[in-house]
Motif scaffolding. Structure first.
Motif, mmCIF file in Angstrom:
data_model
loop_
_atom_site.group_PDB
_atom_site.id
_atom_site.type_symbol
_atom_site.label_atom_id
_atom_site.label_comp_id
_atom_site.label_asym_id
_atom_site.label_seq_id
_atom_site.Cartn_x
_atom_site.Cartn_y
_atom_site.Cartn_z
ATOM 1 N N TYR A 72 -5.946 28.916 -12.215
ATOM 2 C CA TYR A 72 -4.608 29.119 -11.636
ATOM 3 C C TYR A 72 -4.713 29.452 -10.145
ATOM 4 O O TYR A 72 -3.886 29.020 -9.337
ATOM 5 N N HIS A 73 -5.732 30.239 -9.798
ATOM 6 C CA HIS A 73 -5.916 30.597 -8.388
ATOM 7 C C HIS A 73 -6.267 29.356 -7.572
ATOM 8 O O HIS A 73 -5.746 29.170 -6.460
ATOM 9 N N CYS A 120 1.170 22.388 -13.375
ATOM 10 C CA CYS A 120 0.215 23.462 -13.650
ATOM 11 C C CYS A 120 0.788 24.795 -13.199
ATOM 12 O O CYS A 120 1.678 24.868 -12.355
ATOM 13 N N PHE A 121 0.266 25.836 -13.781
ATOM 14 C CA PHE A 121 0.657 27.199 -13.437
ATOM 15 C C PHE A 121 -0.164 27.626 -12.228
ATOM 16 O O PHE A 121 -1.381 27.508 -12.224
ATOM 17 N N THR A 122 0.497 28.099 -11.179
ATOM 18 C CA THR A 122 -0.223 28.511 -9.975
ATOM 19 C C THR A 122 0.065 29.971 -9.668
ATOM 20 O O THR A 122 1.223 30.385 -9.628
ATOM 21 N N ASP A 156 -7.562 32.203 -15.212
ATOM 22 C CA ASP A 156 -6.991 32.800 -14.009
ATOM 23 C C ASP A 156 -7.651 32.226 -12.757
ATOM 24 O O ASP A 156 -7.012 32.114 -11.712
#
Length: 241
Positions: free
Chosen positions: A13-14, A88-90, A10
């Protein structure tokens, strides 16, 4: 449905969310060191191992040749090699917004320079010979990171400067005293009671497993005894017994 606890990914992602918002590229080499510096800076800002730190650290950083690495994040993006990570997951976590100025500034620093800075911290440099000769070294503990980021060093002053500048979120978190001052002014037994009570509350709400809670309490006791014995904190050896 019970909301899941934050995890080390997390934080990645941040960081991606901050990079995207600032329109700045980020490589895997940068990501690893920015994750470490951001995580440590959070502990420095709040002055303790709080709920966010304890739950984020579900998978520890490892001591690699170029500094601290989160294997879970590293191998997820290793296909990009030295190129910027583009897929990527943001998602930005409001609880981590106080880290945004630091993250934004670190994105402007070359990955190898970030690696050099991270290797100057005691948690890496104390094991440097073993690391570069490919001997086994245990992953970073929370206490390794806490000690790195509780010190008054040139690197910490640099992080303070770029991470706290014009940062309202951080100023709110700085209402309490920092870790080093809190330790100096608080009796050893009270520190253990405070941490023990906090961990028991997490156990009661099933936010931390009992065995992890006990490990943290044991490490706390050992660390405090060590610091008092070495005269790093106020108090005599008798007070440690």
């Amino acid at each position: 449905m019970k909301k899941k606890n934050p995890e080390i990914l997390d934080l990645a992602y941040h960081i991606f969310g901050v990079a995207k918002e600032a329109d700045k590229p980020i490589t895997n080499l940068q990501l690893q060191r920015i994750m470490f510096f951001a995580f440590g800076f959070h502990i420095r800002v709040v002055g303790r191992l709080d709920y966010t730190a304890c739950t984020l650290y579900d998978n520890p950083f490892h001591r690699w040749e170029y500094g601290p690495v989160s294997p879970e994040a590293f191998y997820r993006y290793t296909r990009f090699r030295s190129s910027p990570i583009t897929t990527c997951f943001t998602i930005k976590d409001p609880k981590l917004n106080h880290l945004n100025p630091l993250i934004t500034s670190l994105l402007d620093i070359d990955g190898f320079e970030l690696a050099r800075l991270s290797r100057r911290l005691p948690s890496w440099s104390d094991w440097g010979e073993e690391i570069i000769t490919d001997k086994y070294v245990e992953p970073y503990s929370l206490w390794d990171i806490l000690r790195d980021f509780s010190e008054d060093s040139k690197i910490m002053r640099l992080l303070d400067d770029i991470g706290k500048r014009e940062n309202i979120e951080t100023k709110k978190l700085l209402d309490g005293s920092n870790m080093s001052e809190w330790l100096k002014l608080t009796p050893k037994d009270s520190i253990e009671v405070d941490i023990g009570s906090y961990l028991r509350r997490l156990e009661e709400t099933e936010e931390i497993r009992p065995e992890i809670s006990q490990n943290i309490q044991d490490m706390t006791k050992n660390l405090l005894n060590e610091m008092y014995e070495q005269g790093k904190l106020d108090g005599s050896k008798e007070n440690c017994k």
